[in-house]
Design an enzyme around this catalytic site. Sequence first.
Site, mmCIF file in Angstrom:
data_model
loop_
_atom_site.group_PDB
_atom_site.id
_atom_site.type_symbol
_atom_site.label_atom_id
_atom_site.label_comp_id
_atom_site.label_asym_id
_atom_site.label_seq_id
_atom_site.Cartn_x
_atom_site.Cartn_y
_atom_site.Cartn_z
ATOM 1 N N ASP A 55 0.816 -1.206 0.000
ATOM 2 C CA ASP A 55 0.000 0.000 0.000
ATOM 3 C C ASP A 55 0.856 1.265 0.000
ATOM 4 O O ASP A 55 0.527 2.252 -0.652
ATOM 5 C CB ASP A 55 -0.904 0.027 1.245
ATOM 6 N N GLU A 57 3.760 1.822 -1.250
ATOM 7 C CA GLU A 57 4.336 2.098 -2.562
ATOM 8 C C GLU A 57 3.257 2.693 -3.481
ATOM 9 O O GLU A 57 3.488 3.647 -4.212
ATOM 10 C CB GLU A 57 4.901 0.787 -3.140
ATOM 11 N N TYR A 58 2.061 2.106 -3.400
ATOM 12 C CA TYR A 58 0.945 2.618 -4.179
ATOM 13 C C TYR A 58 0.683 4.087 -3.818
ATOM 14 O O TYR A 58 0.510 4.937 -4.687
ATOM 15 C CB TYR A 58 -0.296 1.758 -3.912
ATOM 16 N N LEU A 105 -35.669 -9.739 -12.424
ATOM 17 C CA LEU A 105 -35.548 -11.192 -12.544
ATOM 18 C C LEU A 105 -36.752 -11.854 -11.920
ATOM 19 O O LEU A 105 -37.243 -11.403 -10.883
ATOM 20 C CB LEU A 105 -34.301 -11.672 -11.794
ATOM 21 N N ARG A 159 -31.443 2.032 -11.644
ATOM 22 C CA ARG A 159 -32.425 1.277 -12.399
ATOM 23 C C ARG A 159 -33.749 2.046 -12.486
ATOM 24 O O ARG A 159 -34.418 2.027 -13.510
ATOM 25 C CB ARG A 159 -32.637 -0.072 -11.731
ATOM 26 N N LYS A 337 -34.054 -17.780 -4.606
ATOM 27 C CA LYS A 337 -33.839 -16.996 -3.388
ATOM 28 C C LYS A 337 -33.402 -17.847 -2.200
ATOM 29 O O LYS A 337 -33.801 -19.001 -2.050
ATOM 30 C CB LYS A 337 -35.139 -16.273 -3.018
ATOM 31 N N CYS A 431 -32.489 -5.154 41.048
ATOM 32 C CA CYS A 431 -32.110 -6.332 40.270
ATOM 33 C C CYS A 431 -33.282 -7.311 40.223
ATOM 34 O O CYS A 431 -33.847 -7.650 41.269
ATOM 35 C CB CYS A 431 -30.897 -6.991 40.909
ATOM 36 N N CYS A 455 -25.657 -11.948 44.387
ATOM 37 C CA CYS A 455 -26.734 -12.091 43.419
ATOM 38 C C CYS A 455 -26.639 -13.468 42.778
ATOM 39 O O CYS A 455 -25.636 -13.799 42.155
ATOM 40 C CB CYS A 455 -26.623 -11.000 42.352
#
Length: 697
Positions: A55, A57-58, A105, A159, A337, A431, A455
């Site tokens: 990363d 170097e990029y 679809l 769409r 599905k 409680c 408790c």
Amino acid sequence: MARCPVRSGHFFEKRECQSMSKATPDITQRVEELRSVIDDHNYRYYVLDDPRIPDAEYDRLFRELQTLEADYPELASDTSPTRRVGSAAETSFEEVVHRLPMLSLDNAFNEDELREFDRRVRDRLGISEDVEYVCEPKLDGLAVSLHYENGALTTAATRGDGYSGEDITANIRTIPSVPLKLRGEDVPDLVEIRGEVYMPKDGFEQLNRRLAERGEKTFVNPRNAAAGSLRQKKSTVTAKRPLEMCAYSVAVTDESLLPDTQWDGLQRVQSWGFRINPEMRKAKGVEECLEAYSELMAKRDTLPYEIDGIVFKVNRLDQQNALGFVSRAPRWAIAHKFPAQEELTVIEDVEFQVGRTGAVTPVARLKPVFVGGVTVSNATLHNMDEIRRLDVRIGDTVFIRRAGDVIPQVVKVVPEKRPSGAREVELPDHCPVCDSDVIQIEGEAVARCSGGLFCPAQRKEAIRHYASRKALDIEGLGDKWIDIMVDQGMVKTVADLYHLTTDDLVKLERMGEKSAANLVAAIDKARKPVLWRFLYALGIREVGEATAKGLASHFGTLEAIAAADEESLQSVPDVGPIVAGHIRSFFEQTHNRETLDALRDAGVEWQEEQIQKGDKPLKGQTWVLTGTLSGMTRDEAKEKLESLGAKVAGSVSKKTACVVAGEAAGSKLAKAEQLEVPVLDEAGLVALLHEHGVDAG
Ligand code: JCF
């Protein structure tokens, strides 16, 4: 100015003496070269999932290009990889009429419906042999249409209703996996690419965390987050959202320019610079489609993005053309599905549970609902802040979400469905188990029972934790027995367990001689734990497995840990002031000291640990285990690797030091090979453990 990257040194020199001058041919060439190299790296990273440079170097290349473009504005280009940061100008989302309608679809909700689809396809084609289908995961995102002219992105649209959508070009341009310019020599003059824009699961989690920290509204699911991100008026906001795009279809004016199958067409699309789904495969006939369905379903939770089914498409384009369309869906494709991961149900009540640390947690009792493959009737509401954030009331209709093995969550209230009698949820003052005061500390989200080990709920949880698999692993001491033993007063602290006899146990209803004897034996086996397990088993707040291991190897004895001050506790990795404070206060409480004495009196001896001096051989390395090992469980392998200083992680990345691949290793092994991470088989692991003096079973 930051230090000049070495590679670009001479450009900087020129810039200083000829600032704002015209770009020389050298500079123009360097800019073009940088764009092309960065495009190549983007392609490897976003499309092929196979990065080739670190990363850092990029980043250097990217900054060099940014600097040159800033200094020589005449070299600006809309298709430059730097042009993805978006703009603060507000977009108006103009209407775009689709040149070809964007189809939806048809769905198949079960096996029979899929078989019928296949039968209809073969009937219409007049063939009896198996049809070849392309199977791909159905991504849960938003469909988009992208137009490229002479290789450059011109418009991107949603769409919409299928006939016209909205122009979202500015926002789409910020998505790194959408090419601004198509790659390769064989790009037609006009191309339309369709695909799905989605938000990967981890990006979604991070985004929601970020939004919640800022007190902003969070998104219900990755799909809504993707939709919300694409609808931003300022593309600078979209640019910060972790969106991806995956292409699933292509159209060109001259069809002879494309291969004659769906599969090959998408390979071409990939070569132009688009991500296509790596899970895509071919299936011959409906039986193989059903296999693909089951296989993908089994993988669903491990995929980095959400899917809601699988799409089957007839592979041959001549067959697709022969089949044509019905109303708005192609006859050559169907979506099979998966069970939904979100459903609506009603909150019938909210009760409060008390945990091991006294945390009083609201739990929603739900009208049972089938979601994510199981029937869910409870969902945690975490704390009162969460209840306020969601504005949940008893009687509300809510979205329940259960994805993967994650516990079911209440993600949203449907305000329109709130009945008039809906009741607000109130934190109890006392409680619900022991009636001690419930206290809520300023600035803390959780409320706690102040009863401590008085408790019974906390006592039960403490015992449950002590006996759990990663702690002392007392087999047969299940929740049911712990409840009974505590309720009947047989066991008050973990030390009491060691005094139980077979005679005591058989008095319990439905406890046979044999189970009683087994349980006594299992408890007896837990008399000589290694130090870290014992320490973990004590259930000190925020002392998990890793911290317990760190403390044990740093101090060597429990006495040393109990005597340590907060400062010396903090010399252990991952122990900060808060954890150190919890450890101190644990050992300062009289009842805890008494329990430790009682454990000692009961013959429990925790083993001293070798104090670790110097570095362990695998220190700083992250390892990943995958597949099945024959000689040890994965947990055992994990423990052994950790004893050598390694961290064991669940997923493979560039930073993984080594992957141990057992039998039937799958995608993690593939990923390791792709990223060129070293891989060891079981024999290799055993050899390594032996080499470092670790018993490999
Ligand atoms: O991944 C999707 N959601 C997806 C949607 C994939 C496809 O191959 C699709 C689609 C919608 C329409 N294909 C069509 C024709």
